[in-house]
Every structure is written in C-alpha cells, then in structure tokens.
Scaffold this active site. Sequence first.
Site, PDB file in Angstrom:
ATOM      1  NE  ARG A  47       1.766  16.676  84.786  1.00 23.29           N
ATOM      2  CZ  ARG A  47       2.675  16.139  85.330  1.00 23.29           C
ATOM      3  NH1 ARG A  47       4.017  16.076  85.080  1.00 23.29           N
ATOM      4  NH2 ARG A  47       2.588  16.445  86.873  1.00 23.29           N
ATOM      5  CG  ASP A  89       3.602  19.073  80.643  1.00 25.35           C
ATOM      6  OD1 ASP A  89       3.439  20.210  81.096  1.00 25.35           O
ATOM      7  OD2 ASP A  89       4.710  18.337  80.552  1.00 25.35           O
ATOM      8  CE  LYS A 153       2.038  31.591  99.931  1.00 25.72           C
ATOM      9  NZ  LYS A 153       1.498  30.667 101.043  1.00 25.72           N
ATOM     10  CG  HIS A 183      -5.566  33.514 100.401  1.00 28.34           C
ATOM     11  ND1 HIS A 183      -4.185  33.209 100.571  1.00 28.34           N
ATOM     12  CD2 HIS A 183      -6.285  33.138 101.590  1.00 28.34           C
ATOM     13  CE1 HIS A 183      -4.207  32.420 101.954  1.00 28.34           C
ATOM     14  NE2 HIS A 183      -5.506  32.264 102.452  1.00 28.34           N
ATOM     15  CE  LYS A 187      -7.609  35.239 104.763  1.00 31.58           C
ATOM     16  NZ  LYS A 187      -8.411  34.027 104.862  1.00 31.58           N
ATOM     17  CD  GLU A 221      -2.395  28.465 109.058  1.00 37.53           C
ATOM     18  OE1 GLU A 221      -3.147  28.357 108.107  1.00 37.53           O
ATOM     19  OE2 GLU A 221      -1.002  28.440 108.787  1.00 37.53           O
ATOM     20  CG  ASP A 240       3.348  28.728 104.038  1.00 36.55           C
ATOM     21  OD1 ASP A 240       2.928  28.564 102.818  1.00 36.55           O
ATOM     22  OD2 ASP A 240       2.554  28.588 105.057  1.00 36.55           O
ATOM     23  CG  HIS A 245      -0.727  35.289 103.860  1.00 39.60           C
ATOM     24  ND1 HIS A 245      -1.047  35.633 102.415  1.00 39.60           N
ATOM     25  CD2 HIS A 245      -0.744  34.149 103.949  1.00 39.60           C
ATOM     26  CE1 HIS A 245      -1.268  34.469 101.776  1.00 39.60           C
ATOM     27  NE2 HIS A 245      -0.843  33.377 102.698  1.00 39.60           N
ATOM     28  CE  LYS A 335       1.041  25.597 107.750  1.00 43.25           C
ATOM     29  NZ  LYS A 335      -0.155  26.341 107.420  1.00 43.25           N
TER      30      LYS A 335
HETATM   31  C1  BG6 Z   1      -1.514  29.780 102.747  1.00 40.41           C
HETATM   32  C2  BG6 Z   1      -0.198  29.115 103.199  1.00 40.41           C
HETATM   33  O1  BG6 Z   1      -0.932  30.736 102.017  1.00 40.41           O
HETATM   34  O2  BG6 Z   1      -2.320  30.438 103.711  1.00 40.41           O
HETATM   35  C3  BG6 Z   1      -0.843  28.051 104.141  1.00 40.41           C
HETATM   36  O3  BG6 Z   1       0.446  28.516 102.369  1.00 40.41           O
HETATM   37  C4  BG6 Z   1      -1.930  28.813 105.078  1.00 40.41           C
HETATM   38  O4  BG6 Z   1       0.255  27.314 104.809  1.00 40.41           O
HETATM   39  C5  BG6 Z   1      -2.849  29.616 104.606  1.00 40.41           C
HETATM   40  O5  BG6 Z   1      -2.521  27.599 106.033  1.00 40.41           O
HETATM   41  C6  BG6 Z   1      -3.872  30.161 105.409  1.00 40.41           C
HETATM   42  O6  BG6 Z   1      -4.910  30.835 104.902  1.00 40.41           O
HETATM   43  P1  BG6 Z   1      -6.230  30.874 105.451  1.00 40.41           P
HETATM   44  O7  BG6 Z   1      -7.038  31.918 104.775  1.00 40.41           O
HETATM   45  O8  BG6 Z   1      -6.869  29.810 106.124  1.00 40.41           O
HETATM   46  O9  BG6 Z   1      -5.811  31.940 106.868  1.00 40.41           O
END
Ligand code: BG6
Length: 493
Positions: A47, A89, A153, A183, A187, A221, A240, A245, A335
């Site tokens: 937008r 939009d 996601k 994602h 990797k 993390e 999350d 993952h 985290k």
């Molecule tokens: C994301 C989450 O999918 O993956 C984040 O929403 C997280 O909260 C991230 O920090 C971690 O990805 P990576 O590649 O940094 O391990």
Amino acid sequence: MSEQVPQTIVIFGASGDLTARKLIPSLYRLDRKKRLPGCVRIVGVSRTPLSNEEFQKRMGEAVKQFSGNDWNAEDWARFAPRLNYCPGDASTAEGLVNLQNWFETHEGTTGGARLFYLSVAPSLYGQIVAQLAGAGMTKPPTADLWRRIIIEKPFGHDAASAKLLNEEIRQYLREEQIYRIDHYLGKETVQNLLVFRFGNTLFEPLWNANYIDHVQITVAETVKVGTRGDYYDKAGVLRDMFQNHLLQIMAIVGMEAPAKYTADMLRNEKVKLLEAITVPTDEEASDAIWTGQYEGYLREKGVAPSSKTPTYSAIRLNVDNWRWRGVPFFLRSGKALASRTSEIQIQFRCPPHLMFPLPPGAKLECNRLAICIQPNEGIHLRFQTKVPDQEKMVIAPSEMEFQYEKSYSGVTIPEAYERLLQDALIGDASLFMRSDEIERSWAIIEPFIHAAESEKAPNPEEYIVGSMGPVGADGFMDRNLREWLPLYGNRTN
Ligand code: BG6
C-alpha cells in the site's frame, strides 16, 4: 521453458521486513550466482506509495545491510533494474489495477509466467488469492505460462483454521500451484539430513527402535520477541516453531526412504511419519510438556501484562510404527536462551553388556550422533575409545566429525530463501509443505497448545534470559528417565 517467456515474481507485502531482510537479498544473491534467468523480473506490491526508483533505493540499502560480504555495488547495479513497484492494496479489486497494467505493458504478446509471493498478514492470504483469481491472474493460459503462489507462515492458527484456509485457496488454485513455506526446509543441513540418511548405508540399519534409545531436537534462539510482541503473544512458541519447523525436522529424521526424490514421493513419506505420531489427549499432553516464559517477557511491547504465552517449550512425542515404537522424541525450542543453535541428537542404546570396568560412580556415555543444523553446520559421532598408556584399561568418549566449513571451505552456506525461491521458479515443491502435512501437524500440536493455554494450565515457568530455559525442563526429562544432552552450540571451544 524457453528463456524468452517473461517470468515475474510479484511480492505482496513489498514494504515489509521479510522482503527487505530475506527475499530481495536472496534474489540478489541468486542473480550474483547467475542462477536467476535473464527473463525474471520482480514486482513489489504494497500500500505504501513508492516509485520504482524509490523501491530500488530502499532495497539497495537493505541488501547492503543484510547481505554481508555479498554486497557488491556493480552487481547491485546490474540487478536493480529487475525491480519494479506497483502500489496497491491487493486485498481489493482496485488494488490490483496497477499490477494488471504492469503485466499488460511488460509481458508483451507472449504473456508470461508468474510467481506470487504472499508476504502479508496471514488474515489477508484468502482475500488476496480470491482477488487474484477474480482478476484472472491465477489461471495459467497455457502450461508454459504457469501461475504459482508462495504462502508464508503462519498457515492457520490451529487445525480448523488451517483446514479452512486450505479450502479457501483451493477454490481458486490447484495444489500443484501452492507453495507453503517452511524456511527450515530450505536450510542446507536439513536437506543434508536426507542425503545423510538415504545416500549412505551405514546408519540406516541402526536407525530404529532396536538401536536408538531416544531423539532430541532442539531449536534454541538467543533473540527475544523484538518488535513482534503483538503477533508472538497470540502465537507462542508452539505455533511459531513446533507446528512447522520442529515437526518438519522430526518428519525427515523419522520417515522412510522415498523411492525417488520427487515432491510428491518425499511429501508422502513425511505425511506417513506425521500420521504415525500419536496425537495425545489434552490430559496426556499436559503430562508430556513443559513450558517457560523468559524473564521480562510481560514487559515486551505488544504483550498482554498477564500473558501466559510460552516462549519456551519442551514436549515428548511418540511414533507408533514398526521403526519407532518405544523411542521417545523430545522437541524443545525457546527464545532468549544461552545460544542460537539448532541440533538433532540421536542417542543410541548402550551395549547390552559392558566388559570394561568403570570407575566407581561413573556412567558409560553411549553412542551419540549430533546433527548440527546451525550454526557450525556439521555432524558429530561420539563413541568410546581406549585411553592410551594407562595403568589399567580406561575408556573415554572420542569424536568423529564432519564440518561443512572444513569439508567445503570457501563455500558460504546460502540463505534458505535462495533455495526456496529458486525451487518455486523451477516448479519443484519438494521443500514446501503440502496441505495434508500442515493439517496433520496442527492436529499433533493442538493438544499441547490446549495444555499450555487452557484455564487450568499452570503458568509457564519463568526462566533467566541467557539460560538454557526453565529449570523444570530438566525435571521433565528426569521424569522421562533421560537428560538433555549437551549442545554443540553451547561449547566454548
Ligand atoms: C520463524 C519464527 O519462523 O523462525 C521466528 O517466526 C524465529 O520467531 C525464526 O525467530 C527462526 O528462524 P532461523 O532461521 O533464524 O532459525
């Protein structure tokens, strides 16, 4: 497909964080590696009113900031003209008019292939797909002029909403057109897990309940929720990280070998594994989970002052099939922990009988295989050796290791999005999630979400920022007659 047919990557949410941090830098790197065909153009849509030049300038700054050593002014100057911008939009019909005009002007008489990337608020996924379909943009006129959609996601908030979203978008798109992102699958080390398991004979005969005691999968993390408090407080670590993952990694660790490396065969095997995971009742799930919240989380921007959202969780899953019966899988993620490290640890069973005397009180460390996903990508195998030149027989663990850095020196591990964008362009959906995988993953995680979120759920245990999570997570492992194995990512040497 001929080089002549234009291909357009349309990024919805072009003024957002993901576009600046990951998508454009990844496309730029692909271009540097000469892997982005000359016919590919990129159109940003959002937008925010921006001209092409302003968009290119913004993206140039982002690439400079997020591409580290890959930044090169000349390469950027060659790449930048591929970038275009169409304000609008996309969740409204009028919002797509600029884009429609752009296609008409730039695709020429041949028409073009289109890859749409939805990097927008998840609540808009359905609406945007419906608008794209309404504007006639999702139906391929011929097989060459494909239409594909990458969806970021989170895909749904629970099993029911994921199913609804699948139904919504499947009204307009065939499953082969839909590329749902996780994602982690992009990797290198996650893909290497497939090669490690199915490109070698050595480990496969041992990869089962006869030889494996249990499996631990950790995604730790150091970052906190940052600016994403508002999203995160509604999601929590289970939605999350676990539903996507961690379960994807577990599926690859546990699945059978597909006959061929094709998207459907690979995903069929992953789904079979996910289907073999026992879905606990809510009561069983409360017994198979430990949750934590980092100190200070309640003061984060966007977080409810009395939030019970877990920022850490450890869960136990069982796989009810021939290969894995009786082998618990422990998954944990959090985290604000001590280190950023993602690792898979395979704990093998101990020898049935040990003929070597151990010093009083000592415990034998049984074989262990660690697969480090990030950082220090590699594989470590621990086994017992004889300590040389001792008065008596003394045994101690030693290690064989493979490190990407050493074996492939000079090669930089690429950003996961590079692989995924490239695969979507060539139409390879192997590393994307199919609708049945997503729905099954939600079904597995949902009882744990209930166990963490229900009225009678205990508050998550507070843990110190920079620790390895709540102390109770150790007690959780004690009750499961196991302990957390040391992480390579926590090593100081
Ligand atoms: C994301 C989450 O999918 O993956 C984040 O929403 C997280 O909260 C991230 O920090 C971690 O990805 P990576 O590649 O940094 O391990």
